[in-house]
Design an enzyme around this catalytic site. Structure first.
Site, short mmCIF file in Angstrom:
data_model
loop_
_atom_site.label_atom_id
_atom_site.label_comp_id
_atom_site.label_asym_id
_atom_site.label_seq_id
_atom_site.Cartn_x
_atom_site.Cartn_y
_atom_site.Cartn_z
CD GLU A 1 33.65 4.88 -6.48
OE1 GLU A 1 33.63 3.81 -7.11
OE2 GLU A 1 34.61 5.26 -5.80
NE ARG B 1 40.13 9.64 3.48
CZ ARG B 1 39.91 8.62 2.66
NH1 ARG B 1 40.84 8.25 1.79
NH2 ARG B 1 38.76 7.98 2.68
CE LYS C 1 32.17 3.16 -0.06
NZ LYS C 1 31.91 3.66 -1.42
#
Length: 831
Positions: A257, A481, A491
């Site tokens: 994204e 992950r 973020k």
């Protein structure tokens, strides 16, 4: 006072003549020692003065080597000699090995020649990409049944001398072999003392050879993935059409994204998607998931491409989810027609209640069974801008009886009023990730949709939507992950750190965004090596920062050149040397990697050592400098002994040492060696560093709490303004940036031919692949001997390092900033 060694006062007229072509004084003095080759070199210079005057040091050294080799042969004619000289001057011949091959070629061939034949024989224009080099090494290791790290040296030697890799950069060959060994055999273990074993009986068979470890892409999670075409389809023709489109290749995608900068966790996703496809000769899309114009910015698009390329990968194509907005809208209409979607006018709170987020069990929306034609009309009204955000949504009609919440009528489209960066005001509605992702995977014929384990529950809705529309269904597979303890990846939280001034920006080297790691100086190959070593499985990898830094250290150990560096200088006067004494010392940039070259530094009466390398009081377990004590100086001709010292009357701090050079009588090997840098204004020594930035953990805890502000460590940035380094910095830095620019240009040109092109990027309004993306100040890396690993920071302003600059040292207005990449391992013997 003992007699001082005589400084070189050579007055031979050949010295300035040889220096005129670009040789250092030390090399010019070396050249005159062999009369025969010196005479040939003199003749070359006088006969080709216009051609050879003012060459760079590297080409000048090759010209001198040509003279040495010509002194040993009479089989090469003068015209052929001139041809070789011209090939050196125009940089076709770049190494001693190539010059040797050229002379050998002309021992049996005379002009005129076939230029292509000469080029092949001498390696002119030879190039090989890291991927191609890795493949050749991997093939050699497999073909020759290499079974472990014990064969590392012989394999490197064999490949360096092989016809295919004779002209490859020896350091790159070594690096590729080590990477293949790491992938196949795992980390190299320290050898353990062998226990005494009873003598084997003659009849006992030798133990079976241990099979070589497979590549990370061939074992574990990645090794168990399906082969292209094995993912089940609702109709056989969908599989056939997919295989026809892909040719049976592995096709993957990296779909970030564009609403923030990538972090180290994304490097694993990049490695898995690009690496898996490349390993099997497939292709990878870089696909921007740009379905939320409220949070997307141009800088994120550009940075994502830059980070993918910085890590060593080239997208086959750059695409956007927005490329498919029309097709996605048409599929949404088709889903409504199949009674698999409906327009909902519930509030967000009502949707949450219906989805069971407060009761634990879903219930049907009041709009779920509205007529198909009504939903079609309402969806068109949404598209035409007749509803405000949150007044209407298109929801998928899934299975409310399924225990998986991802099957409880997910939203497919919502209304947004923010203009899109690519489509402007054309669309008032935008598809969600749950609707977009699987369908674009389908349209792009992705064979392996690889994502992290938080999307496991989404696999069911992914499959449901593809089958509901009867389109090709990729197979989604999930791996664990990557995250680092003591850091944050959110973020939102990083943005807060930036906006509230805790860090200087998204690229602050205390963060673990990729742009921050790059700025800090961590090589991209070190990150890829680190991830490869961890392997890929379904378990999440939460790794200690110390382990990551150790991996970076190991990578830099064999690749970073070494410079003498002093962080906190203490002045030393060598009393038995005259004021004007200067000896130019040529030293290797790496003791074990001769391919990195050498640097030439001055040794003078005044030098500087590290303040911590001197004590006023000696002790039996202390081996560095103290009054009456002798230590060695790295690469200097003789040890020094401290005879006295001076202090600041006000503070008592030692300000200057008086030492004696131990240059007479039998030399006793010192118990310790220390680093030093000489004062010699004529050569620009020392190079003074305006800022050396040392980064400590940003957070106090290994597991950063949700209230991350309370965990911020004080003094996480240390700035030293007294560091100095040797003058070899200038040639090293200039060469590092020149090589980086050259490599970046070749790689970008190759990518344009084989993958996406600049013209396509412009037409598609995409970020463009440029060679500048791959070159920054961080390309200048070195080990400060006994200090740490350092890289040049982007805040530096250095005229001499600008492309095309003729400056050779520091100029007015320069400002040099270094970042410490990682510290050195602690030396247990250092007191």
């Amino acid at each position: 006072m003992s007699k001082a060694p005589k400084a070189d006062q050579a007055s031979d007229p050949l010295v300035p003549l040889f220096q005129s072509i670009g040789l250092t004084k030390a090399k010019a003095l070396e050249a005159i020692k062999a009369p025969k080759s010196a005479a040939i070199l003199k003749d070359i210079i006088e006969s080709h003065k216009d051609v050879v005057t003012g060459l760079d040091e590297k080409r000048a050294t090759l010209v001198a080597n040509l003279a040495v080799q010509l002194s040993k042969t009479s089989a090469v004619g003068s015209d052929e000699q001139d041809y070789v000289l011209k090939a050196i001057v125009d940089s076709r011949l770049k190494t001693v090995d190539q010059v040797t091959a050229a002379l050998k070629y002309f021992e049996t061939s005379k002009l005129p020649i076939e230029e292509a034949d000469f080029n092949r024989a001498c390696g002119v224009g030879f190039t090989i990409s890291p991927e191609e080099l890795y493949t050749q090494v991997e093939s050699y290791v497999s073909t020759n049944n290499i079974s472990g790290w014990a064969s590392l040296g012989p394999v490197i030697s064999a490949l360096k001398n092989s016809p295919e890799l004779r002209w490859a950069n020896p350091l790159e060959v070594k690096t590729a072999v080590e990477k293949v060994f790491l992938d196949k055999f795992g980390p190299k273990e320290t050898a353990k003392p062998k226990a005494k074993e009873p003598k084997a009986k003659k009849e006992e068979a030798a133990p079976a050879a241990v099979p070589p470890r497979k590549s990370v892409f061939e074992e574990g999670f990645l090794g168990n993935l399906h082969k292209p075409g094995e993912n089940p389809q609702i109709h056989p023709h969908l599989r056939e059409a997919h295989l026809k489109a892909t040719g049976g290749q592995v096709w993957t995608r990296f779909p970030p994204e564009p609403n923030g900068y990538l972090h180290i966790g994304h490097s694993k996703a990049i490695f898995v998607n690009f690496g898996y496809a490349a390993h099997y000769g497939g292709k990878t899309y870089l696909r921007y998931d740009d379905t939320n114009p409220e949070k997307e910015e141009a800088r994120y698009f550009e940075s994502i491409l830059e980070m993918v390329r910085w890590l060593g990968f080239e997208p086959w194509k750059i695409t956007y989810s927005s490329d498919y907005f029309t097709e996605l809208y048409d599929l949404a209409v088709e889903l409504i027609r199949r009674d698999k979607a409906y327009v909902c006018h519930c509030t967000q709170e009502e949707i949450k209640i219906d989805r069971g987020e407060k009761r634990g069990q879903p219930r049907a929306c009041v709009h779920r069974n509205r007529p198909i034609e009504e939903s079609l009309k309402e969806f068109e009204n949404m598209k035409d801008g007749k509803y405000k955000p949150k007044e209407a949504n298109l929801r998928m009609k899934q299975d409310l009886n399924d225990p998986n919440p991802q099957m409880w009528d997910l939203t497919a489209y919502r209304v947004l009023e923010t203009p899109h960066h690519r489509t402007g005001d054309k669309w008032k509605i935008y598809p969600t990730y749950d609707f977009t992702h699987c369908l674009v995977d389908s349209m792009e014929n992705i064979s392996h949709s690889l994502c992290t384990t938080e999307f496991i529950a989404s696999r069911q809705s992914y499959d449901w939507l593809c089958d509901a529309l009867e389109v090709y269904k990729p197979r989604q597979s999930e791996y664990g992950r990557l995250s680092l303890e003591g850091s944050i990846m959110s973020k939102r939280k990083i943005l807060a750190l930036v906006e509230e001034g805790y860090v200087s920006g998204w690229d602050d080297p205390r963060l673990y965004t990729l742009i921050a790691l790059r700025r800090r100086g961590i090589p991209p190959g070190a990150i890829i090596s680190f991830i490869s070593t961890l392997g890929v499985s379904t378990a999440p990898s939460t790794i200690e920062i110390a382990r990551f830094e150790q991996s970076v250290r190991q990578y830099l150990e064999g690749s970073a050149p070494r410079l003498l560096m002093v962080m906190k200088p203490l002045k030393v006067i060598i009393e038995n040397l005259p004021e004007d004494y200067c000896l130019m010392v040529e030293k290797p940039l790496h003791p074990k990697v001769p391919e990195l070259g050498t640097s030439t530094i001055p040794f003078t009466r005044t030098i500087y050592i590290e303040a911590d390398d001197f004590r006023t009081e000696d002790s039996p377990d202390y081996f560095r400098l103290a009054p009456g004590k002798t230590v060695g100086l790295f690469q200097a001709p003789h040890p020094i002994t401290c005879t006295s010292y001076k202090t600041d009357p006000a503070t008592g701090q030692v300000t200057e040492l008086i030492c004696k050079l131990e240059n007479e009588g039998p030399a006793k090997k010192p118990k310790a060696y220390i680093q030093w840098v000489a004062e010699h204004p004529a050569s620009g020594s020392p190079v003074r560093i305006d800022e050396t930035r040392i980064f400590h953990p940003l957070f106090k805890s290994e597991r950063v709490p949700s209230d991350f502000r309370s965990d911020i460590a004080p003094n996480s940035l240390e700035v030293v303004k007294t560091a100095i380094i040797e003058v070899g910095f200038w040639s090293l830095a200039k060469r590092a940036l020149t090589d980086a620019r050259s490599d970046a240009k070749k790689r970008t040109e190759k990518a344009a031919k084989e993958n996406f092109t600049t013209e396509t990027a412009k037409a598609n309004d995409s970020p463009q692949a440029t060679s500048e993306q791959l070159v920054g100040n961080e390309c200048v890396r070195f080990q400060g001997l006994r200090v740490g690993y350092f890289a040049l920071d982007k805040d530096s302003r250095i005229a001499a390092l600008e492309e095309g600059s003729e400056a050779t040292g520091r100029t007015q207005g320069d400002y040099i900033v270094l970042n410490r990449i990682v510290s050195l391992k602690e030396d247990a013997g250092k007191s």
